[in-house]
Design a protein around this motif. Structure first.
Motif, PDB file in Angstrom:
ATOM      1  N   ILE A 252      11.888 126.419  75.281  1.00 40.27           N
ATOM      2  CA  ILE A 252      10.472 126.540  75.613  1.00 40.27           C
ATOM      3  C   ILE A 252      10.141 127.921  76.156  1.00 40.27           C
ATOM      4  O   ILE A 252       9.043 128.446  75.921  1.00 40.27           O
ATOM      5  N   CYS A 253      11.075 128.552  76.846  1.00 35.88           N
ATOM      6  CA  CYS A 253      10.818 129.908  77.352  1.00 35.88           C
ATOM      7  C   CYS A 253      10.633 130.882  76.195  1.00 35.88           C
ATOM      8  O   CYS A 253       9.736 131.737  76.227  1.00 35.88           O
ATOM      9  N   ARG A 254      11.472 130.741  75.179  1.00 36.19           N
ATOM     10  CA  ARG A 254      11.335 131.597  73.994  1.00 36.19           C
ATOM     11  C   ARG A 254      10.032 131.285  73.266  1.00 36.19           C
ATOM     12  O   ARG A 254       9.323 132.189  72.807  1.00 36.19           O
ATOM     13  N   LEU A 255       9.691 130.015  73.176  1.00 34.88           N
ATOM     14  CA  LEU A 255       8.472 129.605  72.485  1.00 34.88           C
ATOM     15  C   LEU A 255       7.233 130.177  73.161  1.00 34.88           C
ATOM     16  O   LEU A 255       6.303 130.656  72.505  1.00 34.88           O
TER      17      LEU A 255
ATOM     18  N   TYR B 246       9.094 119.406  72.040  1.00 33.82           N
ATOM     19  CA  TYR B 246       9.650 118.497  73.041  1.00 33.82           C
ATOM     20  C   TYR B 246      11.068 118.044  72.692  1.00 33.82           C
ATOM     21  O   TYR B 246      11.633 117.212  73.391  1.00 33.82           O
ATOM     22  N   SER B 247      11.639 118.591  71.633  1.00 34.55           N
ATOM     23  CA  SER B 247      13.010 118.228  71.288  1.00 34.55           C
ATOM     24  C   SER B 247      13.982 118.912  72.248  1.00 34.55           C
ATOM     25  O   SER B 247      13.689 119.991  72.785  1.00 34.55           O
ATOM     26  N   PRO B 248      15.142 118.306  72.512  1.00 33.16           N
ATOM     27  CA  PRO B 248      16.093 118.875  73.482  1.00 33.16           C
ATOM     28  C   PRO B 248      16.568 120.278  73.137  1.00 33.16           C
ATOM     29  O   PRO B 248      16.914 121.055  74.036  1.00 33.16           O
ATOM     30  N   ASP B 249      16.573 120.623  71.854  1.00 29.10           N
ATOM     31  CA  ASP B 249      17.089 121.936  71.469  1.00 29.10           C
ATOM     32  C   ASP B 249      16.011 123.018  71.396  1.00 29.10           C
ATOM     33  O   ASP B 249      16.278 124.142  70.988  1.00 29.10           O
TER      34      ASP B 249
END
Length: 248
Positions: free
Chosen positions: A79-82, A73-76
């Protein structure tokens, strides 16, 4: 594969509300690489919400969710890669109805993993062959049984070569005679060392396949332990009541 000491996935003090109703209350859990963790409990206890928060389909209000030490949930956080390393299988199959089984399977590896079509098709055909679905590669979803659709949904997720699989009650939408074939596939993945977090109402399957079982009620983890501990030596009164209810 044996679970390693450092968790692949870690939830720390997660809180989540739907309106004024707490869906998750201070939920913390770790999943080590190679570990099979099963969430059980009554409907509405927060099990599926845990998975949806891990995949960031829901937002959390408090706490941290770490994948390989990274706060998702950090800004950096990308999420797509995750999500490329995190497969999720839902209660509904979520196959593209206008695409064949093969096209459903090769789409994400080609778009997200930048895999060549020939490579993606070869991998898809190998997965279909291993799971007894080779003859269905040109079929469309509406030509498949419910069990076949869910098996395709699972191996479509596997085509992305994820490090973590999330299963959200994968047999709940199936007729009883179709449940076995899906559980058999998930069980095979478990024996092969796939890291997985599984929400299920299939107690026999949890008892057989889980390294660890967590019992949830009203958004809290009330008890956790090995499958043998949970099913043979339950301690919490609510867990004992839950098992007693299942017998009737």
């Amino acid at each position: 594969m044996t679970p390693s000491s450092s968790p692949l996935l870690s939830l720390r003090g997660i809180w989540k509300h739907y309106g004024s109703m707490p869906a998750l209350r201070n939920v913390s859990l770790d999943v080590a690489e190679g570990e099979k963790v099963f969430l059980i409990g009554p409907s509405g206890s927060g099990k599926s919400t845990v998975l949806r928060c891990v995949n960031r389909l829901e937002t959390i209000e408090k706490g941290q969710i770490l994948v390989e030490g990274q706060d998702i949930y950090s800004p950096d956080c990308d999420i797509c890669r995750l999500r490329q390393d995190m497969g999720m299988v839902f209660q509904s199959f979520n196959l593209f109805p206008h695409l064949s089984v093969l096209e459903n399977m090769v789409l994400s590896p080609m778009l997200l993993r930048k895999m060549k079509r020939s490579e993606a098709e070869l991998m898809a055909e190998e997965l279909l062959e291993r799971t007894g679905l080779a003859g269905k590669k040109n079929a469309f979803p509406d030509e498949l049984s419910g069990g076949q659709k869910q098996r395709v949904a699972i191996i479509r997720a596997l085509a992305m070569k994820p490090r973590l699989m999330l299963f959200d009650e994968p047999t709940s939408a199936l007729d009883p005679e179709m449940i076995g074939e899906v559980l058999e596939l998930i069980g095979t993945l478990a024996r092969q060392g796939m890291t997985m977090l599984v929400v299920t109402h299939e107690m026999g399957f949890a008892r057989e396949a889980a390294d660890r079982v967590l019992f949830m009620d009203k958004g809290e983890i009330l008890e956790q332990g090995t499958a043998q501990d949970i099913f043979e030596r339950p301690q919490h009164p609510r867990l004992k009541q839950f098992f007693q209810t299942l017998k009737h």
